[in-house]
Motif scaffolding. Structure first.
Motif, PDB file in Angstrom:
ATOM      1  N   PRO A  11      39.887  34.878-137.478  1.00 28.28           N
ATOM      2  CA  PRO A  11      39.249  36.207-137.524  1.00 28.28           C
ATOM      3  C   PRO A  11      37.760  36.102-137.197  1.00 28.28           C
ATOM      4  N   PRO A  12      37.140  37.220-136.781  1.00 27.62           N
ATOM      5  CA  PRO A  12      35.714  37.175-136.400  1.00 27.62           C
ATOM      6  C   PRO A  12      34.807  36.646-137.511  1.00 27.62           C
ATOM      7  N   LYS A  13      35.056  37.055-138.755  1.00 33.53           N
ATOM      8  CA  LYS A  13      34.187  36.599-139.832  1.00 33.53           C
ATOM      9  C   LYS A  13      34.402  35.126-140.139  1.00 33.53           C
ATOM     10  N   ALA A  14      35.617  34.633-139.941  1.00 38.64           N
ATOM     11  CA  ALA A  14      35.852  33.208-140.127  1.00 38.64           C
ATOM     12  C   ALA A  14      35.147  32.394-139.045  1.00 38.64           C
ATOM     13  N   ARG A  15      35.014  32.956-137.838  1.00 41.83           N
ATOM     14  CA  ARG A  15      34.279  32.248-136.775  1.00 41.83           C
ATOM     15  C   ARG A  15      32.822  32.070-137.170  1.00 41.83           C
ATOM     16  N   ARG A  16      32.223  33.129-137.720  1.00 40.08           N
ATOM     17  CA  ARG A  16      30.827  33.014-138.136  1.00 40.08           C
ATOM     18  C   ARG A  16      30.683  32.012-139.276  1.00 40.08           C
ATOM     19  N   ARG A  17      31.659  32.005-140.188  1.00 39.47           N
ATOM     20  CA  ARG A  17      31.567  31.076-141.300  1.00 39.47           C
ATOM     21  C   ARG A  17      31.660  29.631-140.824  1.00 39.47           C
ATOM     22  N   LEU A  18      32.525  29.355-139.862  1.00 36.29           N
ATOM     23  CA  LEU A  18      32.621  28.002-139.329  1.00 36.29           C
ATOM     24  C   LEU A  18      31.327  27.580-138.630  1.00 36.29           C
ATOM     25  N   ARG A  19      30.714  28.519-137.898  1.00 37.44           N
ATOM     26  CA  ARG A  19      29.455  28.187-137.235  1.00 37.44           C
ATOM     27  C   ARG A  19      28.357  27.889-138.244  1.00 37.44           C
ATOM     28  N   GLU A  20      28.277  28.687-139.296  1.00 35.63           N
ATOM     29  CA  GLU A  20      27.230  28.479-140.283  1.00 35.63           C
ATOM     30  C   GLU A  20      27.484  27.239-141.126  1.00 35.63           C
ATOM     31  N   SER A  21      28.753  26.868-141.338  1.00 36.15           N
ATOM     32  CA  SER A  21      29.030  25.644-142.086  1.00 36.15           C
ATOM     33  C   SER A  21      28.555  24.402-141.335  1.00 36.15           C
TER      34      SER A  21
END
Length: 427
Positions: A11-21
């Protein structure tokens, strides 16, 4: 001939979370995929979906980031002492005490909220960097060593007695977002004291509605919208403080940019600040300004045109983004302590409660006094006198003369039944 299925993406929000991790900015991830930063922002907000070779490269990179994050979590290491939190360090926001632990589905949905809050709020980084790229680079690399002592994500709860209380969660939210919100409100109003007061008032309202704010998916956005509404209220112009201008910024370029911003209509200025300054997407900007997406886009275009007409070097959105960050970071704006804001909110709530009780008691007393002194039966009013045509008005007697006074005294001295009756005699 059948078409091969597309590579699945999180999902889009999971993509951002992976990038920030992985501590990557949108520009860094865009360089690794081979696209622009705006494209990555659109992918993470869900406005567009990658296709073709870009989709394959993006999915492969996300899988690599997910494997690296899993490897970091699984690696056993010693836990060092946690670093002390600073005023600008990211602090988590948790729900009020009593909320149960979220399910895996809720945790996956709430995980990216802190990332969006970090990118939306901004951080006091060096002025040359955009607001949405400051926080990921300033976050300390808390690899697997500090992960057992790391703070929970928004919406999560600590197990057992370590769960944060509502006051601690509020202080964490205030310490994380208040400094940047004061700088944003300063860009919106151009007044330092009003910006600080608006943010404190917004957090006081948030503490009064803390169960609702704690469970909100974006608590920083909730407080930001309240602060903006208070700062842009038309009643502010009637205050004595509003009539006295504050000293402008020392730098001539910053002074020109701030004056140009203040010449924009408040809705256009707010839309420009949210989109180009804070870094929100167009749908999020439209939702926060309570406008439709086409209306928000129209306001943004008009604000950019007005700004570029006076400052042509700010026609590029990225340059405008950087200049807004520089202008916000140039002013040394300080927010009050979270304890003072929280106690001020409680004091205000007690004052309003006591005022409501006093008003109710006064109303009850007035009603009882009215019922006690009101007449119990109807008394018709006396009709006013009227002059009848043809009948002379009654004239009051004038002063009595001496003869009339003597006659009146003589009549009063005689018997009330009059003189004795004369009886005729027979002679």
């Amino acid at each position: 001939m059948t078409r091969s299925p597309a590579t699945p993406l999180p999902p889009p929000k999971a993509r951002r979370r992976l990038r920030e991790s992985a501590s990557l900015t949108q520009a860094q991830l865009a360089a690794r995929v081979g696209v622009t930063r705006e494209t990555v922002r659109a992918w993470e907000s869900g406005r567009t979906t990658p296709r073709g070779r870009k989709r394959e490269a993006y999915a492969k990179l996300l899988n690599t980031l997910a494997e690296e994050a899993a490897a970091r979590r699984a690696k056993p290491t010693l836990t060092p002492e946690p670093e002390p939190e600073t005023e600008q360090s990211p602090v988590p926001v948790v729900v009020a005490a009593g909320a149960g632990a979220p399910s895996p589905a809720e945790e996956a949905a709430q995980g990216p909220v802190l990332g969006s809050a970090l990118e939306a709020v901004g951080s006091p980084a060096p002025p040359a960097k955009p607001l949405d790229e400051q926080v990921p680079e300033e976050q300390p690399d808390r690899g697997p060593e500090t992960e057992p002592h790391s703070e929970p994500m928004p919406g999560s709860a600590r197990p057992g007695p370590d769960r944060l209380t509502p006051a601690q969660a509020f202080d964490a939210l205030y310490g994380f977002s208040a400094p940047s919100l004061v700088r944003q409100t300063y860009l919106l109003t151009g007044r330092r004291e009003l910006a600080r007061e608006s943010v404190e008032r917004a957090f006081q309202v948030a503490w009064e509605h803390w169960p609702e704010v704690a469970r909100d998916r974006d608590p920083v956005g909730w407080v930001r919208a309240t602060a903006y509404e208070y700062a842009l209220s038309p009643w502010q112009r009637f205050r004595l403080r509003h009539r006295h201008p504050e000293p402008p910024p020392a730098d001539p370029g910053d002074r020109t940019l701030l004056n140009t911003l203040l010449r924009l209509p408040p809705p256009h200025r707010r839309t420009l600040l949210l989109y180009d300054g804070v870094g929100l997407g167009l749908p999020e900007t439209a939702a926060e300004t309570e406008a439709s997406t086409p209306a928000a886009a129209n306001r943004l275009m008009r604000a950019r045109e007005a700004l570029a007409g006076r400052l042509p070097e700010l026609a590029d959105p990225q340059v405008l983004h950087r200049r807004l960050a520089e202008l916000a970071s140039a002013e040394r704006l300080r927010a009050a302590e979270p304890t003072a804001v929280r106690t001020g909110s409680e004091r205000r709530a007690r004052f309003l409660t006591r005022a409501a009780i006093a008003f109710t008691v006064a109303l009850i007393g007035t009603t009882a006094l009215t019922l006690r002194t009101a007449p119990t039966h109807y008394e018709p009013p006396v009709s006013p006198g009227e002059t009848v045509r043809g009948v002379p008005p009654r004239v009051a007697p004038g002063p009595l003369s001496d003869e009339q006074l003597e006659l009146r005294q003589k009549l009063r001295d005689q018997l009330q039944d009059g003189p004795e009756r004369l009886t005729p005699r027979i002679e």
